[in-house]
Design an enzyme around this catalytic site. Structure first.
Site, PDB file in Angstrom:
ATOM      1  N   LYS A  77       0.821  -1.219   0.000  1.00 49.43           N
ATOM      2  CA  LYS A  77       0.000   0.000   0.000  1.00 49.43           C
ATOM      3  C   LYS A  77       0.860   1.277   0.000  1.00 49.43           C
ATOM      4  O   LYS A  77       0.472   2.282  -0.582  1.00 49.43           O
ATOM      5  CB  LYS A  77      -0.966  -0.003   1.187  1.00 49.43           C
ATOM      6  CG  LYS A  77      -2.087  -1.035   1.005  1.00 49.43           C
ATOM      7  CD  LYS A  77      -3.136  -0.913   2.095  1.00 49.43           C
ATOM      8  CE  LYS A  77      -4.208  -1.978   1.905  1.00 49.43           C
ATOM      9  NZ  LYS A  77      -5.311  -1.837   2.868  1.00 49.43           N
ATOM     10  N   ASP A 113     -10.063   2.692   1.858  1.00 55.92           N
ATOM     11  CA  ASP A 113     -10.273   2.121   3.195  1.00 55.92           C
ATOM     12  C   ASP A 113     -10.947   3.147   4.112  1.00 55.92           C
ATOM     13  O   ASP A 113     -11.714   2.778   5.014  1.00 55.92           O
ATOM     14  CB  ASP A 113      -8.934   1.704   3.834  1.00 55.92           C
ATOM     15  CG  ASP A 113      -8.350   0.463   3.169  1.00 55.92           C
ATOM     16  OD1 ASP A 113      -9.126  -0.365   2.661  1.00 55.92           O
ATOM     17  OD2 ASP A 113      -7.105   0.326   3.152  1.00 55.92           O
ATOM     18  N   GLY A 138      -4.533  -1.094  18.084  1.00 52.74           N
ATOM     19  CA  GLY A 138      -3.629  -1.493  17.004  1.00 52.74           C
ATOM     20  C   GLY A 138      -3.113  -0.290  16.247  1.00 52.74           C
ATOM     21  O   GLY A 138      -3.771   0.757  16.187  1.00 52.74           O
ATOM     22  N   GLY A 141      -0.951  -1.522   9.577  1.00 59.34           N
ATOM     23  CA  GLY A 141      -1.318  -0.974   8.272  1.00 59.34           C
ATOM     24  C   GLY A 141      -2.707  -0.350   8.219  1.00 59.34           C
ATOM     25  O   GLY A 141      -2.889   0.713   7.624  1.00 59.34           O
ATOM     26  N   TYR A 227     -12.099 -10.621   9.660  1.00 59.92           N
ATOM     27  CA  TYR A 227     -13.331 -11.259   9.172  1.00 59.92           C
ATOM     28  C   TYR A 227     -13.243 -12.783   9.111  1.00 59.92           C
ATOM     29  O   TYR A 227     -14.134 -13.445   8.585  1.00 59.92           O
ATOM     30  CB  TYR A 227     -13.770 -10.680   7.818  1.00 59.92           C
ATOM     31  CG  TYR A 227     -12.739 -10.724   6.737  1.00 59.92           C
ATOM     32  CD1 TYR A 227     -12.469 -11.892   6.038  1.00 59.92           C
ATOM     33  CD2 TYR A 227     -12.038  -9.579   6.400  1.00 59.92           C
ATOM     34  CE1 TYR A 227     -11.522 -11.927   5.051  1.00 59.92           C
ATOM     35  CE2 TYR A 227     -11.080  -9.599   5.407  1.00 59.92           C
ATOM     36  CZ  TYR A 227     -10.826 -10.770   4.736  1.00 59.92           C
ATOM     37  OH  TYR A 227      -9.879 -10.806   3.749  1.00 59.92           O
ATOM     38  N   GLY A 248     -15.770  -7.478  10.069  1.00 58.25           N
ATOM     39  CA  GLY A 248     -14.760  -7.103   9.080  1.00 58.25           C
ATOM     40  C   GLY A 248     -15.213  -7.253   7.633  1.00 58.25           C
ATOM     41  O   GLY A 248     -14.667  -6.576   6.750  1.00 58.25           O
TER      42      GLY A 248
HETATM   43  P1  ATR Z   1       2.175  -4.136  10.484  1.00 59.96           P
HETATM   44  O1  ATR Z   1       2.359  -3.589  11.864  1.00 59.96           O
HETATM   45  O2  ATR Z   1       3.383  -4.841   9.975  1.00 59.96           O
HETATM   46  O3  ATR Z   1       1.584  -3.151   9.529  1.00 59.96           O
HETATM   47  P2  ATR Z   1      -0.356  -5.310  10.688  1.00 59.96           P
HETATM   48  O4  ATR Z   1      -0.744  -6.727  10.470  1.00 59.96           O
HETATM   49  O5  ATR Z   1      -0.957  -4.271   9.848  1.00 59.96           O
HETATM   50  O6  ATR Z   1       1.186  -5.326  10.634  1.00 59.96           O
HETATM   51  O7  ATR Z   1      -0.642  -4.904  12.199  1.00 59.96           O
HETATM   52  C1  ATR Z   1      -0.662  -5.808  13.171  1.00 59.96           C
HETATM   53  C2  ATR Z   1      -1.235  -5.130  14.421  1.00 59.96           C
HETATM   54  O8  ATR Z   1      -1.635  -6.147  15.323  1.00 59.96           O
HETATM   55  C3  ATR Z   1      -0.221  -4.268  15.129  1.00 59.96           C
HETATM   56  O9  ATR Z   1      -0.884  -3.219  15.788  1.00 59.96           O
HETATM   57  C4  ATR Z   1       0.363  -5.267  16.134  1.00 59.96           C
HETATM   58  O10 ATR Z   1       0.958  -4.693  17.270  1.00 59.96           O
HETATM   59  P3  ATR Z   1       2.524  -4.272  17.236  1.00 59.96           P
HETATM   60  O11 ATR Z   1       2.578  -2.989  16.479  1.00 59.96           O
HETATM   61  O12 ATR Z   1       2.910  -4.152  18.650  1.00 59.96           O
HETATM   62  O13 ATR Z   1       3.238  -5.401  16.527  1.00 59.96           O
HETATM   63  C5  ATR Z   1      -0.897  -5.999  16.548  1.00 59.96           C
HETATM   64  N1  ATR Z   1      -0.598  -7.317  17.124  1.00 59.96           N
HETATM   65  C6  ATR Z   1      -0.271  -8.439  16.463  1.00 59.96           C
HETATM   66  N2  ATR Z   1      -0.073  -9.463  17.344  1.00 59.96           N
HETATM   67  C7  ATR Z   1      -0.275  -8.951  18.585  1.00 59.96           C
HETATM   68  C8  ATR Z   1      -0.243  -9.491  19.918  1.00 59.96           C
HETATM   69  N3  ATR Z   1       0.056 -10.792  20.145  1.00 59.96           N
HETATM   70  N4  ATR Z   1      -0.534  -8.671  20.946  1.00 59.96           N
HETATM   71  C9  ATR Z   1      -0.830  -7.370  20.737  1.00 59.96           C
HETATM   72  N5  ATR Z   1      -0.895  -6.798  19.502  1.00 59.96           N
HETATM   73  C10 ATR Z   1      -0.632  -7.574  18.450  1.00 59.96           C
END
Ligand code: ATR
Length: 288
Positions: A77, A113, A138, A141, A227, A248
């Site tokens: 993206k 989005d 969160g 992305g 989703y 979702g």
């Molecule tokens: P990216 O951060 O690479 O863009 P994403 O899939 O878009 O990936 O985002 C994943 C989100 O889920 C993030 O907010 C991530 O938290 P971190 O920034 O701390 O990595 C969150 N996430 C994934 N697994 C998690 C977990 N076990 N506990 C808490 N948050 C989690």
């Protein structure tokens, strides 16, 4: 070089580019809409490895063979915005694009989005009380587009909470939000009129998003962008507390509308028939 007359009657070509891409439901959404509208067109899933160069090379070849446009998903993206000649204000503010439209004048990047989230919200609740707080969980992305959408919905008090605090801070700085420590997320639930999960927690194979459901505010709207499963543990908890829930699939269907309208020249309808088709596809994927 294709003579102009050879293009007459040629099917419209569009698609979605990502890595991986085989599980994307976007081809199904556009195929259902094209069939309903009697449009001669194809919407194709296209895999492009994660680097910018691979992305740009793939997009170039799609332009050359006459694609009208493409949707862009993870991890491209930001690459889409970098590639485009021009971008809408929305895509620039999000810092990422999920739509590229090709024309003789060049490539235009957009981000649907933002509108997708807003339409999904409005389909679930006609008017949302924006005087309360919105809590975004969160900071990956999807969170930036949702932060902008929530801001545009009229919320003035928006909080963002992420396991990695710095990522929440970056989005907070960009959209004038407040950060909440991840460990304290339950304390903020009771005054949140809108709660949005943008993390991958709750997805099949991932741990659930741990929230104290007794703290949901009465009348809150709870949105999950996950989703699969359609009703995540978060949404089940919110349903038990009498909250309005938005799953979702709703955002996924709504974000597809601008691309379909732009490239296929017809409206895409988000309704129970489309939802049924997508749920069947998700069930098939889960069995594989
Ligand atoms: P990216 O951060 O690479 O863009 P994403 O899939 O878009 O990936 O985002 C994943 C989100 O889920 C993030 O907010 C991530 O938290 P971190 O920034 O701390 O990595 C969150 N996430 C994934 N697994 C998690 C977990 N076990 N506990 C808490 N948050 C989690």
């Amino acid at each position: 070089m294709t003579a102009p007359e050879e293009k007459i009657g040629a099917p419209i070509l569009a698609g979605v580019i990502g890595w991986p891409i085989s599980h994307s439901l976007s081809p199904l959404i556009h195929t259902v809409w094209a069939a309903r509208a009697g449009i001669d067109g194809y919407y194709i899933p296209i895999a492009a490895p994660p680097s910018y160069d691979d992305f740009a090379r793939t997009v170039e070849s799609l332009r050359t063979v006459g694609f009208a446009g493409i949707n862009v998903t993870l991890p491209h993206k930001e690459h889409a915005l970098q590639y485009a000649d021009e971008a809408t204000q929305t895509a620039k503010r999000v810092g990422a694009a999920n739509m590229l439209t090709f024309s003789d004048g060049g490539t235009l990047a957009d981000n649907s989005d933002v509108a997708g989230f807003s339409l999904a919200l409005h389909q679930a609740v006609e008017t949302i009380d924006t005087s309360g707080a919105a809590l975004i969980l969160g900071a990956g992305g999807a969170a930036r587009a949702i932060a902008l959408s929530v801001r545009e919905a009229g919320f003035s008090n928006i909080e963002i909470c992420n396991r990695t605090q710095q990522k929440a801070q970056d989005i907070a700085d960009a959209f004038d939000l407040t950060t909440v420590p991840w460990e304290k997320r339950n304390d903020w639930l009771s005054h949140a009129a809108l709660v949005v999960n943008t993390t991958s927690l709750g997805m099949t194979g991932q741990p659930p998003l741990q929230l104290d459901e007794s703290k949901f505010a009465s009348g809150a709207v709870v949105v999950d962008i996950v989703y699969s499963p359609l009703e995540t543990p978060l949404l089940s908890a919110a349903r038990r507390r009498g909250c309005t829930i938005v799953d979702g699939l709703s955002m996924l269907m709504h974000q597809a509308k601008p691309g379909f309208a732009e490239w296929f020249g017809a409206p895409g309808y988000v309704d129970s028939d489309l939802r049924r088709v997508l749920i069947s596809a998700l069930e098939r994927q889960a069995r594989q």
